[in-house]
Write a protein that holds these residues in place. Structure first.
Motif, PDB file in Angstrom:
ATOM      1  N   VAL A   1      10.257 -15.791  11.885  1.00  0.00           N
ATOM      2  CA  VAL A   1       9.328 -14.874  12.548  1.00  0.00           C
ATOM      3  C   VAL A   1       9.685 -13.420  12.265  1.00  0.00           C
ATOM      4  O   VAL A   1       8.815 -12.595  11.937  1.00  0.00           O
ATOM      5  N   LEU A   2      10.948 -13.089  12.379  1.00  0.00           N
ATOM      6  CA  LEU A   2      11.385 -11.704  12.220  1.00  0.00           C
ATOM      7  C   LEU A   2      11.303 -11.232  10.770  1.00  0.00           C
ATOM      8  O   LEU A   2      10.949 -10.071  10.511  1.00  0.00           O
ATOM      9  N   VAL A   3      11.590 -12.112   9.834  1.00  0.00           N
ATOM     10  CA  VAL A   3      11.483 -11.749   8.413  1.00  0.00           C
ATOM     11  C   VAL A   3      10.015 -11.491   8.060  1.00  0.00           C
ATOM     12  O   VAL A   3       9.696 -10.505   7.385  1.00  0.00           O
ATOM     13  N   TRP A   4       9.126 -12.375   8.526  1.00  0.00           N
ATOM     14  CA  TRP A   4       7.703 -12.142   8.250  1.00  0.00           C
ATOM     15  C   TRP A   4       7.248 -10.837   8.887  1.00  0.00           C
ATOM     16  O   TRP A   4       6.502 -10.063   8.277  1.00  0.00           O
ATOM     17  N   ALA A   5       7.689 -10.586  10.113  1.00  0.00           N
ATOM     18  CA  ALA A   5       7.264  -9.382  10.828  1.00  0.00           C
ATOM     19  C   ALA A   5       7.691  -8.117  10.104  1.00  0.00           C
ATOM     20  O   ALA A   5       6.893  -7.179   9.948  1.00  0.00           O
ATOM     21  N   LYS A   6       8.919  -8.061   9.662  1.00  0.00           N
ATOM     22  CA  LYS A   6       9.392  -6.819   9.014  1.00  0.00           C
ATOM     23  C   LYS A   6       8.771  -6.627   7.632  1.00  0.00           C
ATOM     24  O   LYS A   6       8.635  -5.500   7.163  1.00  0.00           O
ATOM     25  N   ASN A   7       8.338  -7.728   7.013  1.00  0.00           N
ATOM     26  CA  ASN A   7       7.688  -7.627   5.709  1.00  0.00           C
ATOM     27  C   ASN A   7       6.182  -7.392   5.812  1.00  0.00           C
ATOM     28  O   ASN A   7       5.531  -7.055   4.817  1.00  0.00           O
ATOM     29  N   ASN A   8       5.626  -7.570   7.006  1.00  0.00           N
ATOM     30  CA  ASN A   8       4.192  -7.398   7.211  1.00  0.00           C
ATOM     31  C   ASN A   8       3.936  -6.590   8.477  1.00  0.00           C
ATOM     32  O   ASN A   8       3.008  -6.876   9.250  1.00  0.00           O
ATOM     33  N   VAL A   9       4.736  -5.572   8.673  1.00  0.00           N
ATOM     34  CA  VAL A   9       4.797  -4.885   9.956  1.00  0.00           C
ATOM     35  C   VAL A   9       3.469  -4.268  10.384  1.00  0.00           C
ATOM     36  O   VAL A   9       3.112  -4.289  11.568  1.00  0.00           O
ATOM     37  N   ARG A  10       2.679  -3.759   9.464  1.00  0.00           N
ATOM     38  CA  ARG A  10       1.427  -3.100   9.853  1.00  0.00           C
ATOM     39  C   ARG A  10       0.411  -4.083  10.408  1.00  0.00           C
ATOM     40  O   ARG A  10      -0.432  -3.714  11.241  1.00  0.00           O
ATOM     41  N   GLN A  11       0.521  -5.331  10.002  1.00  0.00           N
ATOM     42  CA  GLN A  11      -0.403  -6.337  10.523  1.00  0.00           C
ATOM     43  C   GLN A  11      -0.194  -6.590  12.019  1.00  0.00           C
ATOM     44  O   GLN A  11      -1.067  -7.118  12.692  1.00  0.00           O
TER      45      GLN A  11
END
Length: 228
Positions: A181-191
């Protein structure tokens, strides 16, 4: 049903005032309209204490004690109920972070059951365990930040810091899920659209408004709100 609501400890979006760490709501429930049926008795009590309203700010704690007997009689007469709600303000940024970053409708790395079932409360407790007070403050700063780039930078930093702390969790599945979850979030933060940019948006994320919505949702048969 009629509900009479008051709150205490409201500090707006300042969540880290050590003198007021909690936001409280008290709700008196009645099957009848107390504004009409209890008006005469309440007026008599006001005259005794020579005040325009029965409020702690005007009466003080010692006079409040003297009201107990009178309100006990009113409670029995009208079969009143009392509900009490409390929000721990410095936990609220973690709740907001979870709702934005772990939202299964936005973050595909999050499981449906982890966000849409009571399992969310277990995961939220685990997430709170990973947060320090400093990270909570930073998360709230990001939530209130009007500049997207600055807010996103803060969120990325928080995700990276949380990833370094995953070893503190006691089960491998939680560590695996949080990492994804956190890896996806930091790589797609604007979403994530994490920050509230306008003054209106900032008002709508205040713990005061959230607390009021919660008491409304838990009293679905409400027909009227008032304050004695």
């Amino acid at each position: 049903m009629f509900f009479y609501v008051d709150e205490s400890g409201h500090t707006g979006n300042n969540l880290f005032d050590i003198t007021q760490p909690y936001l409280y709501y008290g709700v008196i429930g009645s099957t009848v309209n107390l504004d009409i049926l209890a008006k005469e008795e309440i007026s008599k009590i006001r005259k005794i204490f020579d005040v325009d309203r029965l409020h702690a700010a005007e009466l003080g704690e010692y006079k409040l004690i003297d009201l107990v007997a009178d309100f006990k009689k009113l409670s029995k007469k009208f079969s009143l109920t009392f509900d009490f709600y409390r929000v721990k303000k410095d936990d609220y940024p973690v709740i907001c972070f979870f709702d934005q970053v772990f939202d299964q409708g936005i973050n595909p790395a999050m499981t449906w059951s982890g966000y849409w079932t009571p399992l969310r409360y277990v995961l939220l407790a685990k997430l709170n365990f990973l947060f320090s007070r400093e990270l909570k403050k930073l998360a709230w700063e990001a939530r209130l930040c009007s500049r997207d780039k600055e807010a996103d930078t803060k969120v990325i930093y928080i995700c990276e810091q949380l990833i370094t702390r995953l070893g503190r969790l006691d089960d491998s599945r939680s560590r695996e899920l949080f990492l994804d979850v956190l890896v996806w979030a930091k790589n797609n933060v604007r979403q994530l659209i994490f920050n509230a940019k306008s003054k209106r948006d900032k008002k709508f994320i205040s713990p005061n408004l959230i607390g009021f919505q919660w008491l409304c949702c838990t009293n679905l048969s409400v027909k009227g709100f008032s304050a004695i």
